[in-house]
Design a protein around this motif. Structure first.
Motif, PDB file in Angstrom:
ATOM      1  N   UNK A 108       0.837  -1.146  -0.158  1.00 26.94           N
ATOM      2  CA  UNK A 108       0.060   0.098  -0.034  1.00 26.94           C
ATOM      3  C   UNK A 108       0.879   1.418  -0.046  1.00 26.94           C
ATOM      4  N   UNK A 109       1.852   1.251   0.808  1.00 23.23           N
ATOM      5  CA  UNK A 109       2.854   2.301   0.871  1.00 23.23           C
ATOM      6  C   UNK A 109       3.532   2.574  -0.756  1.00 23.23           C
ATOM      7  N   UNK A 110       3.798   1.560  -1.122  1.00 27.94           N
ATOM      8  CA  UNK A 110       4.252   1.587  -2.608  1.00 27.94           C
ATOM      9  C   UNK A 110       3.413   2.210  -3.422  1.00 27.94           C
ATOM     10  N   UNK A 111       1.980   1.680  -3.281  1.00 29.52           N
ATOM     11  CA  UNK A 111       0.984   2.100  -4.250  1.00 29.52           C
ATOM     12  C   UNK A 111       0.920   3.673  -4.021  1.00 29.52           C
ATOM     13  N   UNK A 112       0.946   3.981  -2.649  1.00 29.39           N
ATOM     14  CA  UNK A 112       0.854   5.632  -2.400  1.00 29.39           C
ATOM     15  C   UNK A 112       1.868   6.442  -3.076  1.00 29.39           C
ATOM     16  N   UNK A 113       3.012   5.907  -3.588  1.00 30.38           N
ATOM     17  CA  UNK A 113       4.194   6.609  -3.814  1.00 30.38           C
ATOM     18  C   UNK A 113       3.783   6.712  -5.256  1.00 30.38           C
ATOM     19  N   UNK A 114       3.055   6.023  -5.832  1.00 29.58           N
ATOM     20  CA  UNK A 114       2.412   6.196  -7.110  1.00 29.58           C
ATOM     21  C   UNK A 114       1.056   6.980  -7.518  1.00 29.58           C
ATOM     22  N   UNK A 115       0.286   6.867  -6.763  1.00 27.39           N
ATOM     23  CA  UNK A 115      -0.821   7.556  -6.844  1.00 27.39           C
ATOM     24  C   UNK A 115      -1.025   8.705  -5.822  1.00 27.39           C
ATOM     25  N   UNK A 116      -0.038   8.889  -4.895  1.00 32.38           N
ATOM     26  CA  UNK A 116       0.011  10.116  -4.064  1.00 32.38           C
ATOM     27  C   UNK A 116      -1.149  10.362  -3.259  1.00 32.38           C
ATOM     28  N   UNK A 117      -2.122   9.214  -2.939  1.00 31.64           N
ATOM     29  CA  UNK A 117      -3.381   9.392  -2.490  1.00 31.64           C
ATOM     30  C   UNK A 117      -3.751   8.195  -1.738  1.00 31.64           C
ATOM     31  N   UNK A 118      -3.975   8.175  -0.514  1.00 36.12           N
ATOM     32  CA  UNK A 118      -4.173   6.700  -0.075  1.00 36.12           C
ATOM     33  C   UNK A 118      -5.701   6.226  -0.122  1.00 36.12           C
ATOM     34  N   UNK A 119      -6.763   7.266  -0.773  1.00 33.19           N
ATOM     35  CA  UNK A 119      -8.008   6.891  -0.873  1.00 33.19           C
ATOM     36  C   UNK A 119      -8.052   6.353  -2.175  1.00 33.19           C
TER      37      UNK A 119
END
Lengths: 165, 299
Positions: free
Chosen positions: B97-108
């Protein structure tokens, strides 16, 4: 395109089958693993946050009650000090008053005694005076009756009375 | 149901085509003249009606079964105080999820895309690694026909079949576009490709900035290129995964032919890493496509 399909044996049925497979995986992973896991993780996160908050509140409360206790003790000490002070003052004052009143009483007693003495003295002097005058009268009477005539007698009496007075 | 049937059929096939030995038929390849070549495509094992079940599909089913069992076990063991399996899963999910956050820049947004990307990752990873298991690609039967005997492996790594990778790539690209429609609206998303808005803007803004008459047709042309780009995404995703995994299998087979002991071991490790990396790349690219599709175009 034809060549591609032939070379790799691309079959739309197989493609759909694989898609279905992936769909099952997606569904299973999402429904059975990610969703409940996320829920639990979220819940736990919230709980941890809440308990941390609670701990902070408890700590603050503890500090507050400690402070309150100290304050109360301090106030009690102060009050005790005050009570002691006032009682001491009161005692002092009362002693003073007692002494004062005693002194006053003594004074009055002394004054009364003095007055009585003075009265007594006056009375005595008066009594003595009357007694002495009677005595003088008697003695002169006696003397005059024997020695002098009436004229002289009365003259002498008058003179002597004047002198006495 | 179909899975059970199919497994029974498999056994029949093995026994039917290889009756002289109960050993894997690969063992008999030295004694008889059997052509043993790795094909670019997955070989059919049996037919159900007019549906062909290939060896890679069997592998894919195995992966689905394994993941389902794993997920069910995990679900059963989920508790507030995590056990070993759960904490392991949590660590992985948290990291991913953290890795995904670095791509999307948005937790939601990450949370929305994450299940799809994570499922892709797990499915590809398991399929890549299943293809490396001993027995897969080497256990099979001999098919005789057209005057020659061909060795047909019973299992084949599902990602070493273009059907699987193409299906996944199509899913990723179509999924990202559908996700984009949901996130930014159908009109805005449509204008990313067929940029009618760019033309509509010209008469409105031409007085303020006259250069718009040159800029916006270029924008529209870029939109057309995007359509080709989407097709290229499908091709690149599917062929990258297929090529890497298939090449790995060829490499391992080649090494095994040169010298069957010890020599393939380092390559085996290499393939384990490649399997992980390819799964990661596919998942990350899918995540990127979803993210790009879900952001409205900046003007």
């Amino acid at each position: 395109m034809e060549e591609l399909i032939k070379t790799f044996h691309i079959d739309w049925k197989l493609l759909i089958a694989q898609l279905v497979n992936f769909g099952i995986v997606l569904l299973v992973i999402w429904k059975f693993a990610l969703k409940p896991l996320n829920k639990v993780m979220d819940k736990r996160g919230k709980e941890i946050a809440k308990s941390l908050e609670d701990a902070r509140a408890i700590e603050a409360n503890l500090a507050k009650s400690e402070k309150e206790r100290e304050e109360r003790i301090l106030a009690a000490k102060k009050e005790a000090q005050e009570i002691i002070e006032t009682s001491r003052n009161q005692g002092k004052q009362q002693g003073q008053e007692i002494i004062e009143s005693a002194k006053r009483e003594v004074q009055t007693v002394i004054a009364a005694a003095k007055e009585q003495i003075a009265n007594e003295k006056d009375r005595m002097i008066k009594e003595i005076k009357t007694e002495v005058s009677q005595l003088v009268v008697l003695t002169t009477k006696k003397v005059l009756t024997e020695v002098l005539d009436e004229n002289l007698d009365s003259k002498m009496i008058e003179n002597s009375l004047k002198k006495i007075n | 149901m179909t899975q059970l049937e199919q497994q029974e059929n498999n056994q029949e096939d093995i026994l039917g085509t290889c009756p002289e030995t109960s050993l894997p038929c690969a063992a008999s390849k030295e004694t008889t003249e059997v052509s043993h070549e790795i094909t670019l495509f997955a070989e059919p094992i049996f037919h159900v009606g007019n549906f062909t079940v290939t060896n890679s599909l069997l592998n894919s089913w195995t992966a689905v079964l394994a993941l389902t069992v794993l997920a069910l076990i995990l679900k059963k063991k989920i508790a507030k105080i995590p056990g070993r399996l759960q904490s392991f899963a949590e660590v992985i999910i948290e990291g991913a999820l953290n890795m995904a956050d670095s791509v999307t820049g948005d937790r939601q947004k990450s949370q929305k895309i994450f299940p799809i990307v994570f499922a892709i990752f797990l499915f590809i990873l398991l399929n890549n690694w299943l293809g490396l298991l001993p027995g897969i690609g080497s256990i099979g039967f001999i098919e005789e026909g057209h005057g020659e005997a061909i060795f047909v492996p019973l299992f084949r790594g599902a990602t070493a079949d273009l059907n699987t990778t193409l299906a996944l790539a199509l899913f990723a690209v179509f999924g990202s576009n559908i996700f984009g429609i949901f996130m930014v609206g159908i009109w805005k998303h449509f204008n990313k490709f067929v940029n009618l808005k760019a033309f509509a803007e010209i008469p409105m803004k031409i007085k303020k900035e006259p250069t718009i008459i040159f800029v916006n047709p270029i924008k529209a042309f870029v939109g057309i290129i995007e359509i080709i780009g989407e097709a290229a995404k499908v091709a690149s995703l599917s062929f990258r995964l297929f090529g890497n995994i298939f090449a790995g299998e060829v490499l391992l087979a080649a090494m095994a032919v040169i010298f069957a002991f010890i020599l393939p071991v380092p390559f085996m490790f290499l393939e384990v890493v490649v399997g992980l990396i390819q799964a990661l790349i596919f998942a990350m690219l899918t995540l990127v496509y979803f993210t790009i599709a879900s952001t409205a175009e900046e003007h």
